[in-house]
Design a protein around this motif. Structure first.
Motif, PDB file in Angstrom:
ATOM      1  N   MET A   1      -1.788  -7.765  11.539  1.00 16.43           N
ATOM      2  CA  MET A   1      -1.946  -7.058  10.277  1.00 16.43           C
ATOM      3  C   MET A   1      -2.421  -8.022   9.208  1.00 16.43           C
ATOM      4  N   PRO A   2      -3.179  -7.537   8.191  1.00 17.79           N
ATOM      5  CA  PRO A   2      -3.670  -8.397   7.129  1.00 17.79           C
ATOM      6  C   PRO A   2      -2.556  -8.842   6.204  1.00 17.79           C
ATOM      7  N   GLU A   3      -2.900  -9.713   5.267  1.00 17.96           N
ATOM      8  CA  GLU A   3      -1.916 -10.206   4.331  1.00 17.96           C
ATOM      9  C   GLU A   3      -1.396  -9.061   3.473  1.00 17.96           C
ATOM     10  N   ASP A   4      -0.147  -9.258   2.925  1.00 18.51           N
ATOM     11  CA  ASP A   4       0.495  -8.220   2.144  1.00 18.51           C
ATOM     12  C   ASP A   4      -0.369  -7.746   0.990  1.00 18.51           C
ATOM     13  N   LYS A   5      -1.059  -8.674   0.328  1.00 17.82           N
ATOM     14  CA  LYS A   5      -1.805  -8.301  -0.869  1.00 17.82           C
ATOM     15  C   LYS A   5      -2.965  -7.361  -0.562  1.00 17.82           C
ATOM     16  N   MET A   6      -3.323  -7.233   0.701  1.00 15.79           N
ATOM     17  CA  MET A   6      -4.405  -6.338   1.076  1.00 15.79           C
ATOM     18  C   MET A   6      -3.891  -4.997   1.588  1.00 15.79           C
ATOM     19  N   ILE A   7      -2.565  -4.826   1.607  1.00 18.47           N
ATOM     20  CA  ILE A   7      -1.949  -3.607   2.104  1.00 18.47           C
ATOM     21  C   ILE A   7      -1.331  -2.841   0.928  1.00 18.47           C
ATOM     22  N   PHE A   8      -1.584  -1.536   0.879  1.00 20.33           N
ATOM     23  CA  PHE A   8      -1.026  -0.699  -0.171  1.00 20.33           C
ATOM     24  C   PHE A   8      -0.380   0.518   0.472  1.00 20.33           C
ATOM     25  N   THR A   9       0.803   0.857  -0.006  1.00 18.23           N
ATOM     26  CA  THR A   9       1.523   2.000   0.548  1.00 18.23           C
ATOM     27  C   THR A   9       1.861   2.979  -0.561  1.00 18.23           C
ATOM     28  N   ALA A  10       1.532   4.241  -0.344  1.00 17.40           N
ATOM     29  CA  ALA A  10       1.836   5.301  -1.298  1.00 17.40           C
ATOM     30  C   ALA A  10       2.738   6.326  -0.630  1.00 17.40           C
ATOM     31  N   ILE A  11       3.777   6.748  -1.352  1.00 16.43           N
ATOM     32  CA  ILE A  11       4.701   7.750  -0.827  1.00 16.43           C
ATOM     33  C   ILE A  11       4.742   8.930  -1.786  1.00 16.43           C
ATOM     34  N   ASP A  12       4.370  10.083  -1.270  1.00 21.05           N
ATOM     35  CA  ASP A  12       4.431  11.333  -2.022  1.00 21.05           C
ATOM     36  C   ASP A  12       5.708  12.057  -1.610  1.00 21.05           C
ATOM     37  N   VAL A  13       6.713  12.008  -2.486  1.00 22.74           N
ATOM     38  CA  VAL A  13       7.992  12.665  -2.215  1.00 22.74           C
ATOM     39  C   VAL A  13       7.908  14.065  -2.810  1.00 22.74           C
ATOM     40  N   GLY A  14       7.556  15.036  -1.969  1.00 18.76           N
ATOM     41  CA  GLY A  14       7.314  16.385  -2.452  1.00 18.76           C
ATOM     42  C   GLY A  14       8.473  17.328  -2.204  1.00 18.76           C
ATOM     43  N   THR A  15       8.324  18.547  -2.713  1.00 16.95           N
ATOM     44  CA  THR A  15       9.373  19.552  -2.568  1.00 16.95           C
ATOM     45  C   THR A  15       9.533  20.005  -1.128  1.00 16.95           C
ATOM     46  N   THR A  16       8.460  19.962  -0.339  1.00 12.08           N
ATOM     47  CA  THR A  16       8.531  20.429   1.046  1.00 12.08           C
ATOM     48  C   THR A  16       8.314  19.320   2.068  1.00 12.08           C
ATOM     49  N   LYS A  17       7.773  18.173   1.637  1.00  6.31           N
ATOM     50  CA  LYS A  17       7.463  17.117   2.601  1.00  6.31           C
ATOM     51  C   LYS A  17       7.463  15.754   1.925  1.00  6.31           C
ATOM     52  N   VAL A  18       7.631  14.723   2.746  1.00 11.00           N
ATOM     53  CA  VAL A  18       7.406  13.342   2.312  1.00 11.00           C
ATOM     54  C   VAL A  18       6.225  12.819   3.112  1.00 11.00           C
ATOM     55  N   CYS A  19       5.183  12.386   2.409  1.00 16.67           N
ATOM     56  CA  CYS A  19       3.985  11.854   3.058  1.00 16.67           C
ATOM     57  C   CYS A  19       3.832  10.388   2.680  1.00 16.67           C
ATOM     58  N   THR A  20       3.789   9.524   3.682  1.00 15.83           N
ATOM     59  CA  THR A  20       3.576   8.095   3.469  1.00 15.83           C
ATOM     60  C   THR A  20       2.212   7.721   4.019  1.00 15.83           C
ATOM     61  N   VAL A  21       1.404   7.061   3.175  1.00 14.96           N
ATOM     62  CA  VAL A  21       0.057   6.653   3.582  1.00 14.96           C
ATOM     63  C   VAL A  21      -0.082   5.155   3.333  1.00 14.96           C
ATOM     64  N   VAL A  22      -0.542   4.436   4.361  1.00 10.34           N
ATOM     65  CA  VAL A  22      -0.757   2.990   4.254  1.00 10.34           C
ATOM     66  C   VAL A  22      -2.252   2.720   4.333  1.00 10.34           C
ATOM     67  N   GLY A  23      -2.757   1.955   3.376  1.00 12.43           N
ATOM     68  CA  GLY A  23      -4.174   1.641   3.352  1.00 12.43           C
ATOM     69  C   GLY A  23      -4.425   0.153   3.260  1.00 12.43           C
ATOM     70  N   GLN A  24      -5.558  -0.253   3.728  1.00 14.87           N
ATOM     71  CA  GLN A  24      -5.987  -1.656   3.687  1.00 14.87           C
ATOM     72  C   GLN A  24      -7.250  -1.756   2.845  1.00 14.87           C
ATOM     73  N   LYS A  25      -7.256  -2.685   1.906  1.00 12.34           N
ATOM     74  CA  LYS A  25      -8.439  -2.939   1.085  1.00 12.34           C
ATOM     75  C   LYS A  25      -9.183  -4.120   1.684  1.00 12.34           C
ATOM     76  N   ASN A  26     -10.379  -3.858   2.180  1.00 10.35           N
ATOM     77  CA  ASN A  26     -11.166  -4.905   2.821  1.00 10.35           C
ATOM     78  C   ASN A  26     -11.776  -5.842   1.788  1.00 10.35           C
ATOM     79  N   ALA A  27     -12.370  -6.919   2.280  1.00 10.45           N
ATOM     80  CA  ALA A  27     -12.946  -7.922   1.391  1.00 10.45           C
ATOM     81  C   ALA A  27     -14.046  -7.353   0.511  1.00 10.45           C
ATOM     82  N   ASP A  28     -14.728  -6.314   0.993  1.00 15.17           N
ATOM     83  CA  ASP A  28     -15.804  -5.710   0.204  1.00 15.17           C
ATOM     84  C   ASP A  28     -15.301  -4.617  -0.725  1.00 15.17           C
ATOM     85  N   GLY A  29     -13.970  -4.463  -0.818  1.00 14.76           N
ATOM     86  CA  GLY A  29     -13.376  -3.506  -1.740  1.00 14.76           C
ATOM     87  C   GLY A  29     -13.193  -2.109  -1.189  1.00 14.76           C
ATOM     88  N   VAL A  30     -13.624  -1.861   0.038  1.00 13.27           N
ATOM     89  CA  VAL A  30     -13.486  -0.546   0.653  1.00 13.27           C
ATOM     90  C   VAL A  30     -12.051  -0.353   1.136  1.00 13.27           C
TER      91      VAL A  30
END
Length: 400
Positions: A1-30
């Protein structure tokens, strides 16, 4: 796995579901989604934590699933926040200029702790996000970037969103009890706007109506910047609950019927036919007309349309903004709802799903996941210096 600073995690704590999404920001910003999970949750009512134990359980399970898939231990996460307790204010504050010879420099525009403190004098409320909209120089407003201008008279126009401390603490407590640290709270409708609205729509003016499980969030943009935030305490839950109460069935079985037969149109192609509506887990069912289910949905849709119209009318927004409505969120998938709101509100309404970005898997290219996708965008683009709940967070794409 890449370094921590390139990993971002978002958690949507909703009324019906919890959605966790993990993303990686590449060197080119994508940004690329590398893992996600979706876990049912019954711990919230209208966007607010009502059952701490159940909410924590759902968050813990959602986090565990992405950790097992990636082999990466999540540390800090970004968490979405909504609810009727939120409020906003568009402020105009003087900035202290320290520039030589009266030339405005970037340091003059830096967020001020003093301004932030003035924007929240209520100890029972906390600033969630403070978004710079524009500047006023020598009385001339609407200036996006005054750097290089000659003046000692600078004011900042800022969109400040606050929430009640008691609700925010419950949300943060539920997430952190699951074993992760909340780095920042993100306004959910703002996140949805980032994922769904085009740059042209944010520039020209548009209002996003995000119909979630427990609330309908409204956020408006003009000149590329957020200018209005509102919350209506009605969401997809109420549509389903109306069916459950009318036919004396469980919420889960009513949800199945809503998805299978539901429509805002009284007489769709199958409107007059008898359908089987399950009333218990043993398979017993009622024979009802599909149009009976649709009538229940239609009445709730009328109420939602009326409340949206009231919010937009009271907002003071220009018609150029309120005439252009983009609908998203899980409940926006209800058959006929876009057309129903277009007719009822007499406005231009389109369905909005997350844009073709983030390397989203097919199952996330749906309005149900607009908030999660937008939160990941925000997290990856946030100023690294703006850490911690309550501090100013500014998105470069919205203020430059």
């Amino acid at each position: 796995m890449p370094e921590d600073k390139m990993i971002f995690t978002a958690i949507d704590v909703g009324t019906t579901k919890v959605c966790t999404v993990v993303g990686q920001k590449n060197a080119d910003g994508v940004i690329r989604v590398i893992s996600h999970s979706n876990v049912p949750c019954k711990g919230l009512i209208k966007g607010n934590v009502s059952n701490l134990e159940e909410t924590t359980r759902a968050v813990r399970e959602s986090v565990r699933l992405v950790e097992d898939e990636t082999g990466y231990k999540l540390g800090s996460v970004y968490v979405g926040v909504t609810g009727a307790h939120l409020s906003f204010e568009n402020r105009r504050d003087d900035l202290d200029s320290s520039a030589v010879d009266g030339v405005i420099v970037p340091e003059d525009l830096a967020p001020s702790a003093r301004i932030l403190a003035r924007s929240n004098s209520d100890p029972d409320r906390e600033v969630i996000q403070s978004l710079r909209m524009s500047y006023v120089v020598d009385g001339e407003d609407g200036i996006r970037n005054p750097v290089g201008m000659h003046s000692n008279d600078i004011q900042a126009e800022t969109h400040v969103v606050t929430g009640e401390v008691v609700f925010l603490e419950k949300l943060v407590g539920a997430v952190e009890s699951a074993g992760v640290k909340v780095k920042n709270l993100i306004l959910e409708p703002l996140a949805s706007g980032l994922a769904v609205l085009s740059t042209a729509e944010r520039e020209k003016g548009a209002a996003l109506v995000d119909i979630g499980g427990g609330t309908t969030d409204i956020v408006a943009f003009k000149n590329g910047k957020i200018c209005y935030t509102g919350v209506i305490p009605i969401g997809g839950f109420q549509f389903t609950n109306d069916i459950a109460m009318t036919f004396n069935t469980s919420y889960q079985l009513a949800e199945k019927s809503k998805i299978r037969y539901g429509s805002t149109e009284l007489h769709p192609l199958d409107g007059n036919k008898d359908v089987s509506l399950e009333v218990d887990d043993e398979g017993r069912a009622l024979k009802v007309k599909a149009s009976d289910i649709n009538q229940i949905i239609r009445e709730r849709a009328f109420e939602l349309a009326r409340l949206v119209q009231i919010k937009l009318t009271d907002s003071g927004l220009e018609q150029a903004v309120t005439n252009n409505i983009v609908l998203t969120g899980g409940a926006s998938n209800l058959r006929g709802l876009v057309e129903f709101l277009r007719r009822t509100l007499s406005l231009e309404v389109r369905k909005g799903d997350p844009k073709e970005l983030l390397g989203l898997p097919e199952e996330l290219k749906d309005g149900m996941y607009a908030t999660s996708a937008g939160m990941l965008l925000w997290a990856a683009d946030e100023d690294p210096a703006a850490e911690g709940r309550g501090e100013i967070s500014q998105n470069k794409n919205l203020i430059e």
